[in-house]
Design a protein around this motif. Structure first.
Motif, mmCIF file in Angstrom:
data_model
loop_
_atom_site.group_PDB
_atom_site.id
_atom_site.type_symbol
_atom_site.label_atom_id
_atom_site.label_comp_id
_atom_site.label_asym_id
_atom_site.label_seq_id
_atom_site.Cartn_x
_atom_site.Cartn_y
_atom_site.Cartn_z
ATOM 1 N N GLN A 178 -38.759 -53.451 -20.926
ATOM 2 C CA GLN A 178 -39.074 -52.472 -19.892
ATOM 3 C C GLN A 178 -39.151 -51.061 -20.487
ATOM 4 N N THR A 179 -40.192 -50.326 -20.075
ATOM 5 C CA THR A 179 -40.362 -48.955 -20.537
ATOM 6 C C THR A 179 -39.557 -48.011 -19.637
ATOM 7 N N LYS A 180 -38.746 -47.178 -20.257
ATOM 8 C CA LYS A 180 -37.893 -46.268 -19.501
ATOM 9 C C LYS A 180 -38.003 -44.856 -20.069
ATOM 10 N N GLN A 181 -37.671 -43.897 -19.228
ATOM 11 C CA GLN A 181 -37.667 -42.499 -19.666
ATOM 12 C C GLN A 181 -36.256 -42.102 -20.075
ATOM 13 N N ALA A 182 -36.145 -41.529 -21.241
ATOM 14 C CA ALA A 182 -34.836 -41.133 -21.759
ATOM 15 C C ALA A 182 -34.360 -39.854 -21.075
ATOM 16 N N SER A 183 -33.059 -39.768 -20.889
ATOM 17 C CA SER A 183 -32.460 -38.594 -20.247
ATOM 18 C C SER A 183 -31.639 -37.793 -21.243
ATOM 19 N N PHE A 184 -31.368 -36.553 -20.868
ATOM 20 C CA PHE A 184 -30.608 -35.626 -21.698
ATOM 21 C C PHE A 184 -29.533 -34.992 -20.825
ATOM 22 N N GLY A 185 -28.369 -34.719 -21.410
ATOM 23 C CA GLY A 185 -27.299 -34.115 -20.627
ATOM 24 C C GLY A 185 -26.428 -33.199 -21.464
ATOM 25 N N ILE A 186 -25.727 -32.316 -20.774
ATOM 26 C CA ILE A 186 -24.840 -31.355 -21.433
ATOM 27 C C ILE A 186 -23.422 -31.574 -20.939
ATOM 28 N N ILE A 187 -22.506 -31.686 -21.892
ATOM 29 C CA ILE A 187 -21.085 -31.858 -21.602
ATOM 30 C C ILE A 187 -20.370 -30.558 -21.946
ATOM 31 N N ALA A 188 -19.582 -30.060 -20.998
ATOM 32 C CA ALA A 188 -18.823 -28.832 -21.232
ATOM 33 C C ALA A 188 -17.388 -29.175 -21.591
ATOM 34 N N TYR A 189 -16.871 -28.545 -22.626
ATOM 35 C CA TYR A 189 -15.477 -28.649 -23.037
ATOM 36 C C TYR A 189 -14.808 -27.301 -22.764
ATOM 37 N N GLY A 190 -13.540 -27.210 -23.095
ATOM 38 C CA GLY A 190 -12.843 -25.940 -23.039
ATOM 39 C C GLY A 190 -12.763 -25.340 -21.650
ATOM 40 N N LYS A 191 -12.953 -24.024 -21.582
ATOM 41 C CA LYS A 191 -12.767 -23.301 -20.322
ATOM 42 C C LYS A 191 -13.758 -23.742 -19.254
ATOM 43 N N LEU A 192 -15.016 -23.931 -19.621
ATOM 44 C CA LEU A 192 -15.985 -24.373 -18.619
ATOM 45 C C LEU A 192 -15.703 -25.814 -18.205
ATOM 46 N N GLY A 193 -15.345 -26.651 -19.162
ATOM 47 C CA GLY A 193 -15.052 -28.036 -18.833
ATOM 48 C C GLY A 193 -13.893 -28.178 -17.877
ATOM 49 N N SER A 194 -12.908 -27.303 -17.990
ATOM 50 C CA SER A 194 -11.728 -27.377 -17.136
ATOM 51 C C SER A 194 -11.805 -26.422 -15.944
ATOM 52 N N LEU A 195 -13.014 -25.881 -15.688
ATOM 53 C CA LEU A 195 -13.206 -24.955 -14.562
ATOM 54 C C LEU A 195 -12.227 -23.784 -14.621
ATOM 55 N N GLU A 196 -12.063 -23.233 -15.822
ATOM 56 C CA GLU A 196 -11.114 -22.148 -16.018
ATOM 57 C C GLU A 196 -11.759 -20.979 -16.751
ATOM 58 N N MET A 197 -13.036 -20.747 -16.462
ATOM 59 C CA MET A 197 -13.759 -19.667 -17.135
ATOM 60 C C MET A 197 -13.119 -18.310 -16.854
ATOM 61 N N GLY A 198 -13.124 -17.460 -17.869
ATOM 62 C CA GLY A 198 -12.697 -16.081 -17.724
ATOM 63 C C GLY A 198 -13.882 -15.156 -17.894
ATOM 64 N N TYR A 199 -13.606 -13.861 -17.879
ATOM 65 C CA TYR A 199 -14.697 -12.883 -17.956
ATOM 66 C C TYR A 199 -15.321 -12.816 -19.344
ATOM 67 N N ARG A 200 -14.623 -13.313 -20.365
ATOM 68 C CA ARG A 200 -15.160 -13.248 -21.722
ATOM 69 C C ARG A 200 -15.312 -14.618 -22.360
ATOM 70 N N SER A 201 -15.273 -15.666 -21.557
ATOM 71 C CA SER A 201 -15.306 -17.024 -22.117
ATOM 72 C C SER A 201 -16.684 -17.349 -22.685
ATOM 73 N N ASP A 202 -16.657 -18.082 -23.807
ATOM 74 C CA ASP A 202 -17.915 -18.625 -24.319
ATOM 75 C C ASP A 202 -18.057 -20.054 -23.820
ATOM 76 N N LEU A 203 -19.097 -20.736 -24.263
ATOM 77 C CA LEU A 203 -19.378 -22.092 -23.800
ATOM 78 C C LEU A 203 -19.189 -23.073 -24.954
ATOM 79 N N ASP A 204 -18.281 -24.039 -24.769
ATOM 80 C CA ASP A 204 -18.119 -25.140 -25.721
ATOM 81 C C ASP A 204 -18.928 -26.322 -25.189
ATOM 82 N N LEU A 205 -20.006 -26.663 -25.869
ATOM 83 C CA LEU A 205 -20.934 -27.655 -25.332
ATOM 84 C C LEU A 205 -21.208 -28.782 -26.309
ATOM 85 N N VAL A 206 -21.433 -29.956 -25.767
ATOM 86 C CA VAL A 206 -21.855 -31.133 -26.516
ATOM 87 C C VAL A 206 -23.097 -31.689 -25.824
ATOM 88 N N PHE A 207 -24.081 -32.127 -26.613
ATOM 89 C CA PHE A 207 -25.360 -32.575 -26.068
ATOM 90 C C PHE A 207 -25.544 -34.067 -26.331
#
Length: 964
Positions: free
Chosen positions: A674-703
């Motif tokens: 079967q032919t399927k379309q591949a998907s892409f996603g972004i995983i957030a770690y750290g402050k964004l992953g734990s919903l604890e962003m601050g005013y100077r937080s950066d983004l820890d990301l995995v793709f």
């Protein structure tokens, strides 16, 4: 002044002269024919009909407004007149109906039996009825010949929507106005005729041609209305009628700011009204933007300059519409406020000038005094303008300069003294122009020399000594003002900036009265003013909203971060105008919806990134302001900052994928045939992953992507391997989100938490990520996974990641090995972040023993240790709910859980406010002595006290809970 005028012209606003001055029909007739050549000619040509009009006037009830025909009455009357007639007869009867209706309205105005508001409404209703009846006639005629136009996609009958613009759109039409129209239909398709089918585009184009010709063509009976189509998409070179989709695309991709200004008045007046309303809703993101668009403000300045230039032209001095203080300036003031604030205030989104003016007053964007002045003066000018126009049924706005038309105008208005009327008009125009100057800080063309007094300390001291500040503070501030004023003058910023500055600086001095540290605040205010020196339009908000100065000063007094932020991003001054901006946290869905509205009309990458940056700045400022005011809870601060980041990540990811799909096609793979379309996603770690962003937080990301199986290639003409495609997606995404715009960078991105860290691939397949997590990941990577969550991309990635995370975190682990790994990592981190320069009694609250990171390590260790027995422990990624889960499953005593929660919130709250103050997270340990002691005690218990059995743990937990 406006209140006095409102009282003096109260009778003018309702436009009711004393009917006793017309004792009989003869006197009334004489007055009507004296005031209007149009009425006189009609009376001569159609004496019977004219006599019937006079009879209706005589028999009108005391409630004279009821004597004016409604839309439905006009519609029924005209429909019966044109039933079963040919096209030539239709044209004749339309012209006769319009003229007769205008004569009756003019007579009612002269007799004082109609208010000016009712007059404008009746003229607009009359025009819309003529449009509706003509359209329906032509539509039936066209359908008989070509069949019914059907939608290609919906397979439903299609109708044209006739949009009224300008005064017709606002329901405030003149006697001799052009009618500005835009014509559109929902979708393409073909007509249903078997013998003579045509496509919808040709059908509606021919219908539009006939509609315009029937109304606009001049013949022996005159014309119905002059039709102006120049406001349609692409102006005079555009098609007469276009699809809704094409119109939406045009405005969102090519629309100019003057078109936004014009579309404020857009209203469906004939044809498919419901479909037209739906289209207007779609275009609202173009017309009304949530955040003030200061690029558009430049265009508003340009439009304003053209109005001023037009008013200077020779021969326009007596023009009630275009001259100084005329109708156009009132319209410009109101519509500009609608454009600026309509994005966030729904009540401003209306076509009627009078309705919008009331909404501006209700929202306190214009004072009651100013709104009353504009309303009274607008209605009086419109009344005079209409009387001028129905004199000879001509489109003119000039006060007459000959005796006969002047006398006719006086008769129409019930006035006796021409000079008194001129004096009244001049007073009205002076008041309007004075407000126009103040709102837009316009120049009158005569450059004023700089007042040398303002370059001396004494000038400012005279103002400062009127406050209660000390002499020393006053002298310091006066010197600051002089130096600032000299710099601004030397920068040659132009008279416009200095005029506005002359309004703002005294307001700053007044606002400093009563402040504890006026020197500090004044210095910050001057820094702000200097930062916007090249954008004088920013000063308009401060000129018109002096209360905003107090808010800004409060922020400057309490937050260095807010001071720097506001000086760097002055656009967010607009956020302070709205009283409820600090007390209305928005949901994640609302934030995403607002973001999509903000970027909907952007047509290129650069403008989209700038809009995203403006959106982030405004939203961050909104949250910080609410935080500083104490109007939002700590966890809501982090939620809001996290949701802002998620919305921007999602928008950037869409941009990146769309750009690469257009170039290479979509990533496809074959699995199990079967032919399927591949998907892409972004995983957030750290402050964004734990919903604890601050005013100077950066983004820890995995793709991650889910391409697998065979033929993993994109399906475009330039096909590439899926792995290469997704690597390009990561690079494009990272480049976009870290691009430095004129307003800053969206977010710094850290990707070192991906499998194998900095040496690993930029993007991994879901399968490869799972294999790494199960077999190769270090304990610290599983600790990081505790705080990770999916934030953007395909749902298949979200589901796969959630499954992997759950299974990895719930794996059986050797307790002692886990304990040693966590302790080693904590020791390593503490060594890396140890600041040997800190004196005794001070510590970094994040890394100190008993600090924030210790709480996070306690939670992560306990989750990894016990998730094998209690899988639900790891459902959430944020610390607060994880602590609650540990308490629920009796792994933490309630007393310990309460201590951890209290300390964690106290630390986070303090860190947030240190960031707002612009300080580091170094604290006197005495401040959090009890909290740090509690965390240390729990740390010792968790990592050094061995619990022998689960039963003992539960018993101990119960005892602890009872004790607590």
């Amino acid at each position: 002044m406006a209140t006095e005028i409102a009282t003096e012209i109260a009778a003018t606003e309702i436009a009711e002269n004393n009917p006793a001055r017309f004792p009989d029909r003869h006197a009334l007739s004489n007055a009507c024919t004296a005031a209007s050549e149009m009425v006189k000619r009609f009376a001569e040509r159609s004496p019977v009909t004219y006599s019937q009009i006079l009879e209706r006037l005589e028999t009108s009830t005391e409630n004279r407004a009821n004597a004016v025909k409604t839309y439905n009455e006009y519609l029924n009357q005209l429909s019966s007149l044109v039933a079963e007639v040919d096209e030539k007869t239709l044209a004749k009867r339309l012209r006769e109906f319009r003229l007769q209706s205008h004569v009756e309205l003019a007579c009612r105005d002269i007799a004082g039996q109609i208010t000016i508001q009712a007059m404008l409404r009746a003229l607009s209703d009359l025009a819309t009825v003529c449009l509706e009846v003509t359209y329906q006639y032509l539509y039936r005629q066209m359908c008989e010949r070509y069949g019914i136009p059907m939608g290609k996609n919906s397979q439903t009958p299609q109708h044209l929507t006739v949009f009224g613009m300008g005064k017709l759109g606002g329901g405030e039409l003149n006697f001799s106005s052009d009618i500005d129209l835009i014509l559109a239909y929902p979708e393409n398709g073909t007509t249903t005729s078997d013998e003579n089918p045509i496509d919808n585009e040709l059908f509606f184009h021919r219908l539009a041609q006939k509609l315009i010709r029937l109304l606009d063509q001049y013949d022996e009976n005159g014309f119905v209305y002059r039709v102006d189509m120049r406001l349609k998409p692409f102006g005079s070179v555009g098609t007469l009628a276009t699809t809704f989709t094409a119109m939406t695309r045009y405005y969102l991709q090519h629309g100019r700011d003057w078109e936004r200004y014009a579309l404020v008045k857009m209203r469906p007046v004939a044809g498919d009204i419901a479909a037209g309303q739906a289209l207007i809703s779609q275009l609202s993101s173009f017309v009304y933007q949530r955040h003030v668009d200061y690029v558009a403000m430049h265009s508003i300045d340009d439009m304003k300059s053209k109005i001023i230039a037009a008013a200077k032209e020779k021969g326009i001095k007596d023009n009630l519409k275009l001259g100084y203080g005329g109708i156009r300036e009132i319209e410009f003031i109101v519509q500009t406020f609608q454009m600026i604030y309509g994005g966030r205030m729904q009540s401003l989104r209306q076509q009627s000038l009078l309705g919008a003016l009331q909404a501006l007053q209700d929202k306190e964007l214009l004072s009651e005094k100013v709104a009353a002045m504009l309303r009274v003066n607008y209605l009086r000018l419109r009344q005079i303008e209409n009387a001028i126009q129905y004199y000879q049924d001509q489109q003119t706005h000039d006060l007459p300069n000959k005796t006969a038309p002047r006398q006719a105008l006086l008769t129409a208005l019930g006035e006796k003294d021409w000079l008194r009327l001129v004096e009244e008009i001049n007073r009205i125009r002076y008041e309007v122009f004075a407000l126009f100057q103040r709102v837009f800080a316009t120049q009158d063309g005569q450059a004023q020399p700089i007042d040398q007094e303002k370059l001396t300390d004494d000038y400012w001291l005279d103002l400062l000594y009127q406050t209660d500040m000390t002499q020393q503070s006053a002298e310091t501030i006066a010197h600051q003002f002089v130096q600032f004023y000299k710099r601004m003058w030397q920068h040659d910023l132009g008279e416009k900036y200095l005029i506005r500055l002359n309004w703002v600086l005294p307001q700053i001095i007044a606002a400093l009265d009563g402040e504890d540290n006026p020197v500090k605040i004044a210095n910050h205010m001057l820094t702000l003013l200097e930062s916007i020196a090249d954008e004088s339009v920013y000063l308009s908000l401060l000129v018109e909203h002096p209360g905003v100065l107090k808010k800004i000063m409060h922020l400057f007094m309490h937050s260095r971060w807010m001071t720097e932020f506001l000086c760097t991003h002055p656009l967010v001054i607009d956020e302070l105008i709205h009283e409820n901006h600090e007390t209305a946290p928005r949901s994640a869905q609302n934030i995403r919806r607002e973001l999509q509205r903000a970027i909907a009309q952007c047509s290129d990458t650069e403008s989209t990134l700038q809009k995203l940056m403006d959106f982030k700045n405004a939203e961050t400022f909104r949250v910080a302001s609410a935080d500083l005011q104490g109007n939002i809870k700590l966890l809501h601060v982090s939620d809001q900052l996290s949701w802002i980041a998620e919305a921007i990540i999602d928008a950037i990811l869409t941009m990146a994928i769309d750009a690469l799909v257009e170039k290479y096609g979509r990533p496809i793979y074959v699995l199990d045939g079967q032919t399927k379309q591949a998907s892409f996603g972004i995983i957030a770690y750290g402050k964004l992953g734990s919903l604890e962003m601050g005013y100077r937080s950066d983004l820890d990301l995995v793709f991650l992507h889910d391409s697998q199986g065979e033929k993993q290639m994109t399906n475009g003409e330039r096909s590439i391997d899926n792995a290469v495609f997704f690597s390009h997606v990561v690079k494009k995404f990272t480049d976009l989100i870290t691009t430095l715009t004129p307003s800053g960078q969206l977010y710094p991105v850290d990707t070192r938490l991906r499998p194998s860290g900095g040496s690993g691939q930029a993007v991994n397949s879901v399968n490869a990520f799972a294999q790494y997590q199960f077999h190769d990941a270090w304990t610290w990577e599983h600790q990081a996974l505790v705080r990770a969550r999916f934030v953007a991309g395909g749902q298949s990635i979200a589901d796969a990641f959630a499954d992997i995370r759950q299974r990895v975190l719930a794996m059986p682990r050797d307790s002692e090995t886990l304990r040693q790994d966590v302790l080693k990592m904590r020791t390593k981190m503490r060594d890396q972040h140890r600041d040997k320069t800190l004196p005794d009694g001070q510590a970094n609250i994040k890394q100190a023993a008993g600090g924030l990171t210790d709480i996070e390590f306690i939670v992560q260790y306990l989750l990894l240790k016990h998730a094998v027995d209690f899988p639900d422990l790891v459902r959430c990624s944020d610390n607060v709910r994880q602590i609650a889960a540990l308490e629920l499953f009796e792994i933490l005593r309630s007393a310990d859980a309460a201590d951890l929660r209290f300390a964690y919130r106290a630390y986070r709250f303090w860190i947030h406010h240190q960031q707002l103050l612009g300080h580091e997270t170094v604290v006197d340990t005495a401040r959090f002595a009890q909290e740090m002691q509690d965390v240390k005690a729990i740390w010792a218990q968790v990592f050094e006290t061995q619990v022998e059995t689960k039963a003992e743990t539960k018993t101990e937990a119960k005892i602890g809970a009872k004790t607590s």
